[in-house]
Scaffold this motif. Structure first.
Motif: not given
Length: 74
Positions: A51-53, A58-74
């Motif tokens: 799928e990426i090739d 589109e891959p999402i950088p790990a920092d962005e994934v972490r930010k989104r996950a943390q936002a969901l947990l708030r």
């Protein structure tokens, strides 16, 4: 305690308790082994790489994934 004793004890449980026990016993039979899990992950990793090739995702950088996950947990 042997199987016959366990069976007799289980039959004295309420219908709800027997259903819960039956579900747990059935689920315990369907546990994939380490090799099956590894094979499944390899198939999934291969699918994602394609799928990426192909540019279908589109891959999402790990920092962005972490930010989104943390936002969901708030």
């Amino acid at each position: 305690m042997n199987l016959k004793e366990i069976e007799q004890e289980a039959l004295h449980l309420s219908a709800e308790e027997r259903a819960e026990l039956a579900q747990k016993l059935l689920l315990s039979l369907d546990v994939p082994g380490a090799e099956e899990i590894e094979a499944d992950w390899l198939v999934e990793a291969h699918r994602r790489a394609i799928e990426i090739d192909e540019g279908t995702v589109e891959p999402i950088p790990a920092d962005e994934v972490r930010k989104r996950a943390q936002a969901l947990l708030r």
